[in-house]
Design a protein around this motif. Structure first.
Motif, PDB file in Angstrom:
ATOM      1  N   VAL A   1       0.791  -1.628  -0.117  1.00 58.10           N
ATOM      2  CA  VAL A   1       0.058   0.039   0.046  1.00 58.10           C
ATOM      3  C   VAL A   1       0.569   1.587  -0.217  1.00 58.10           C
ATOM      4  O   VAL A   1       1.052   2.243  -0.545  1.00 58.10           O
ATOM      5  CB  VAL A   1      -1.157  -0.568   1.148  1.00 58.10           C
ATOM      6  CG1 VAL A   1      -1.714   1.261   1.687  1.00 58.10           C
ATOM      7  CG2 VAL A   1      -2.274  -1.337   0.956  1.00 58.10           C
ATOM      8  N   MET A   2       2.265   1.351   0.872  1.00 56.71           N
ATOM      9  CA  MET A   2       3.037   2.358   0.862  1.00 56.71           C
ATOM     10  C   MET A   2       3.232   2.891  -0.355  1.00 56.71           C
ATOM     11  O   MET A   2       3.513   3.465  -0.812  1.00 56.71           O
ATOM     12  CB  MET A   2       4.452   1.760   1.824  1.00 56.71           C
ATOM     13  CG  MET A   2       4.424   3.679   2.175  1.00 56.71           C
ATOM     14  SD  MET A   2       6.082   2.977   2.952  1.00 56.71           S
ATOM     15  CE  MET A   2       7.196   3.371   1.866  1.00 56.71           C
ATOM     16  N   ALA A   3       4.124   1.752  -1.562  1.00 58.54           N
ATOM     17  CA  ALA A   3       4.465   1.725  -2.446  1.00 58.54           C
ATOM     18  C   ALA A   3       3.266   2.111  -3.733  1.00 58.54           C
ATOM     19  O   ALA A   3       4.268   2.764  -4.475  1.00 58.54           O
ATOM     20  CB  ALA A   3       4.997   0.446  -2.988  1.00 58.54           C
TER      21      ALA A   3
ATOM     22  N   GLU B   1      -8.614   2.711   1.374  1.00 57.66           N
ATOM     23  CA  GLU B   1     -10.035   2.915   1.524  1.00 57.66           C
ATOM     24  C   GLU B   1      -9.118   4.074   2.179  1.00 57.66           C
ATOM     25  O   GLU B   1      -9.742   5.317   2.416  1.00 57.66           O
ATOM     26  CB  GLU B   1     -11.030   2.110   1.672  1.00 57.66           C
ATOM     27  CG  GLU B   1     -12.081   1.733   0.489  1.00 57.66           C
ATOM     28  CD  GLU B   1     -13.551   0.645   0.616  1.00 57.66           C
ATOM     29  OE1 GLU B   1     -13.581   0.510   2.133  1.00 57.66           O
ATOM     30  OE2 GLU B   1     -12.857   0.061  -0.062  1.00 57.66           O
ATOM     31  N   TYR B   2      -8.419   3.971   3.257  1.00 57.86           N
ATOM     32  CA  TYR B   2      -8.526   4.874   4.418  1.00 57.86           C
ATOM     33  C   TYR B   2      -7.828   5.600   3.916  1.00 57.86           C
ATOM     34  O   TYR B   2      -7.630   6.792   4.226  1.00 57.86           O
ATOM     35  CB  TYR B   2      -8.115   4.087   5.739  1.00 57.86           C
ATOM     36  CG  TYR B   2      -6.628   5.163   6.729  1.00 57.86           C
ATOM     37  CD1 TYR B   2      -7.497   5.039   7.715  1.00 57.86           C
ATOM     38  CD2 TYR B   2      -6.026   5.060   6.534  1.00 57.86           C
ATOM     39  CE1 TYR B   2      -7.258   6.143   8.594  1.00 57.86           C
ATOM     40  CE2 TYR B   2      -4.867   5.472   7.485  1.00 57.86           C
ATOM     41  CZ  TYR B   2      -6.186   6.683   9.014  1.00 57.86           C
ATOM     42  OH  TYR B   2      -4.929   7.227   9.416  1.00 57.86           O
ATOM     43  N   GLU B   3      -6.955   5.101   2.782  1.00 56.11           N
ATOM     44  CA  GLU B   3      -5.917   6.343   1.670  1.00 56.11           C
ATOM     45  C   GLU B   3      -6.820   7.296   1.033  1.00 56.11           C
ATOM     46  O   GLU B   3      -5.930   7.756   0.090  1.00 56.11           O
ATOM     47  CB  GLU B   3      -4.796   5.353   1.207  1.00 56.11           C
ATOM     48  CG  GLU B   3      -3.751   5.027   1.926  1.00 56.11           C
ATOM     49  CD  GLU B   3      -3.040   6.494   3.141  1.00 56.11           C
ATOM     50  OE1 GLU B   3      -2.700   7.073   2.690  1.00 56.11           O
ATOM     51  OE2 GLU B   3      -1.911   5.255   4.670  1.00 56.11           O
ATOM     52  N   LYS B   4      -8.091   6.863   1.125  1.00 53.81           N
ATOM     53  CA  LYS B   4      -8.787   7.086   0.158  1.00 53.81           C
ATOM     54  C   LYS B   4      -9.041   7.344  -1.466  1.00 53.81           C
ATOM     55  O   LYS B   4      -9.624   7.784  -2.179  1.00 53.81           O
ATOM     56  CB  LYS B   4      -8.515   9.036  -0.457  1.00 53.81           C
ATOM     57  CG  LYS B   4      -8.984   9.820   1.694  1.00 53.81           C
ATOM     58  CD  LYS B   4      -9.626  10.059   2.130  1.00 53.81           C
ATOM     59  CE  LYS B   4      -9.835  10.597   3.491  1.00 53.81           C
ATOM     60  NZ  LYS B   4     -10.791   9.513   4.411  1.00 53.81           N
TER      61      LYS B   4
ATOM     62  N   ILE C   1       2.196  -3.507  -9.142  1.00 52.71           N
ATOM     63  CA  ILE C   1       2.911  -3.673  -7.580  1.00 52.71           C
ATOM     64  C   ILE C   1       3.409  -4.661  -7.449  1.00 52.71           C
ATOM     65  O   ILE C   1       2.852  -5.800  -7.462  1.00 52.71           O
ATOM     66  CB  ILE C   1       1.346  -2.751  -6.345  1.00 52.71           C
ATOM     67  CG1 ILE C   1       1.563  -1.734  -6.867  1.00 52.71           C
ATOM     68  CG2 ILE C   1       2.558  -3.027  -5.281  1.00 52.71           C
ATOM     69  CD1 ILE C   1       2.459  -0.081  -6.988  1.00 52.71           C
ATOM     70  N   HIS C   2       4.324  -5.189  -6.905  1.00 50.07           N
ATOM     71  CA  HIS C   2       5.633  -5.977  -6.372  1.00 50.07           C
ATOM     72  C   HIS C   2       5.988  -6.591  -5.059  1.00 50.07           C
ATOM     73  O   HIS C   2       6.649  -5.045  -4.316  1.00 50.07           O
ATOM     74  CB  HIS C   2       6.343  -5.955  -7.770  1.00 50.07           C
ATOM     75  CG  HIS C   2       7.219  -6.770  -7.557  1.00 50.07           C
ATOM     76  ND1 HIS C   2       7.998  -8.183  -6.297  1.00 50.07           N
ATOM     77  CD2 HIS C   2       8.486  -8.077  -8.203  1.00 50.07           C
ATOM     78  CE1 HIS C   2       8.772  -9.073  -6.013  1.00 50.07           C
ATOM     79  NE2 HIS C   2       8.466  -9.341  -7.440  1.00 50.07           N
ATOM     80  N   SER C   3       5.798  -6.580  -4.324  1.00 49.42           N
ATOM     81  CA  SER C   3       5.724  -7.288  -3.054  1.00 49.42           C
ATOM     82  C   SER C   3       7.104  -7.279  -2.964  1.00 49.42           C
ATOM     83  O   SER C   3       7.393  -6.864  -1.848  1.00 49.42           O
ATOM     84  CB  SER C   3       4.468  -8.357  -2.557  1.00 49.42           C
ATOM     85  OG  SER C   3       3.680  -8.672  -2.486  1.00 49.42           O
ATOM     86  N   GLY C   4       7.624  -7.698  -3.410  1.00 49.57           N
ATOM     87  CA  GLY C   4       8.859  -7.934  -2.780  1.00 49.57           C
ATOM     88  C   GLY C   4       9.858  -6.213  -3.287  1.00 49.57           C
ATOM     89  O   GLY C   4      10.409  -5.821  -1.767  1.00 49.57           O
ATOM     90  N   GLU C   5      10.352  -5.873  -4.098  1.00 46.31           N
ATOM     91  CA  GLU C   5      10.083  -4.272  -4.133  1.00 46.31           C
ATOM     92  C   GLU C   5      10.121  -3.410  -3.428  1.00 46.31           C
ATOM     93  O   GLU C   5      10.260  -2.339  -2.679  1.00 46.31           O
ATOM     94  CB  GLU C   5      10.512  -4.009  -6.142  1.00 46.31           C
ATOM     95  CG  GLU C   5      10.394  -4.879  -6.722  1.00 46.31           C
ATOM     96  CD  GLU C   5      10.162  -4.458  -8.324  1.00 46.31           C
ATOM     97  OE1 GLU C   5       9.125  -3.878  -8.175  1.00 46.31           O
ATOM     98  OE2 GLU C   5      10.492  -5.753  -9.323  1.00 46.31           O
ATOM     99  N   ALA C   6       8.683  -3.546  -3.144  1.00 49.70           N
ATOM    100  CA  ALA C   6       7.867  -2.649  -2.140  1.00 49.70           C
ATOM    101  C   ALA C   6       8.073  -2.995  -0.860  1.00 49.70           C
ATOM    102  O   ALA C   6       8.525  -1.928   0.077  1.00 49.70           O
ATOM    103  CB  ALA C   6       6.254  -2.592  -1.987  1.00 49.70           C
TER     104      ALA C   6
END
Lengths: 248, 248
Positions: B97-99, B130-133, B200-205
């Motif tokens: 989500v941050m990525a 949703e929290y991040e809109k 969006i790739h978990s490893g890179e994130a």
């Protein structure tokens, strides 16, 4: 007379179905190890350890015979399970080979064995079949068939493409052994693909095997069914209701 | 600084790969619960119980952070795992989500989340997004993608048909979250199907997430790697050699 049926997951219900129809038992106790399914990709030691735990579970019930519906467990652990169990233990592989012998006496028939990776690499079906002098045997582990069946994608392009992929080097077999409890669910698709092949179904085979090896003095009016799961019992219950067409 | 990486099976190696490339850690201890894989079809209690056992395992090593590579565990068990662990625990969902926030600031973007049945039904990605809109979110559990990836059927008709099946109601997403460790393996096929989607790739994130949240004073010359499995370590070792292109 009560029986236990053990499988790694929901698939063993395809074995329960013909057992219910035959009414040989007053009660069937089913245990699916849904928390640790699938067994078909695990190694021999893990499979045996899990199956021994299942035998312990069935000691809580007054059963006379435990049916190992799972081909993978039947391939690796039957002898060890039989060692100190207080009830008889029968597996689907022996039963399947007996059914094949009865239905297909011609030793030159082309036999295709389908199973999980673990079942196929055990070589157990081949060993039994070679002992019975069958010689034209091909074994295959079409891993995608199980998840495709679980997704309910019968008659789909995906299943057709998967069959084309796995069967690209197979010319029309006379017999197909459905060496995984999920495969009866795609029996129709297999028959469409190989219209001349006779299918050997573990559930039907086990019914014949039991009749041959045990004395059943009478048929029961109805076989009660109790179902246990090591995880998510509601899912197993839901599938059982659909496949077996009865309340659980 | 040592790190642990936990996954239900082999998939977490797709997270290990970028971690090795970045050389943030002196050593990575990987544990794949290959005896009980997959977690994505199990229920919350079972997933949490198994993950707590993995945390116990990692207590034998002097790690500072445990990376939960498995999306399913990250979806259900992170808070409980964090309770009494003697090291930091981070999961791939928060990192993903941050990525996404960094790369896709437009809150109206069409987001497609792909994950296991358990991850998707947890609703955890949606909750964070949703929290991040973010508002245009679709979630999907294309169960066949994992076994297709494990069979190595990249670029196959089977995978294409499976994508057509699962994506029949999806019009071109701007972003696809690869919410299962297996999905980076089919990234190319997904890009062919949805050429305009950012993946969006978990490893890179997780690499970015770690850099943001921890102080790394230096890079190491090389990150040592130790691999443990609860079943069939030779299979895990074989896959690790191929995916990570190094001796284990």
């Amino acid at each position: 007379m009560k029986a236990g049926v053990f499988d790694s997951g929901v698939g063993g219900l395809t074995v329960v179905k013909p057992l219910l129809e035959e009414k040989l038992f007053s009660e069937i106790i089913y245990f699916g190890d849904t928390a640790r399914v699938p067994y078909g990709v695990k190694d021999r030691n893990t499979i045996t350890r899990y199956a021994l735990e299942a035998v312990e579970f069935f000691k809580n019930f007054d059963i006379e015979v435990l049916i190992i519906a799972c081909n993978t467990v039947s391939a690796y652990a039957i002898e060890q399970l039989q060692k100190d169990a207080p009830f008889k233990i029968v597996g689907v592989i022996e039963a399947g080979v007996m059914a094949l012998k009865c239905k297909v006496p011609q030793r030159k028939s082309n036999i295709l064995i389908l199973g999980t990776k673990a079942t196929i690499s055990s070589g157990k079906y081949e060993k039994f079949l070679e002992y019975e002098k069958y010689s034209n045997i091909i074994s295959l582990a079409p891993s995608l068939f199980v998840p495709i069946a679980e997704e309910g994608l019968f008659g789909s392009v995906i299943l057709e493409e998967a069959m084309k992929h796995y069967f690209k080097d197979i010319s029309s077999p006379d017999v197909i052994i459905l060496g995984c409890t999920h495969f009866p669910l795609i029996a129709k698709d297999l028959t469409n693909f190989f219209p001349n092949a006779l299918l050997i179904h573990s559930g039907e085979a086990i019914v014949e095997f039991l009749k041959y090896n045990f004395k059943f003095s009478k048929k029961f009016e109805e076989t009660k069914l109790k179902i246990f799961a090591s995880d998510n019992p509601s899912n197993l219950k839901k599938i059982a209701k659909i496949w077996l067409k009865r309340e659980i």
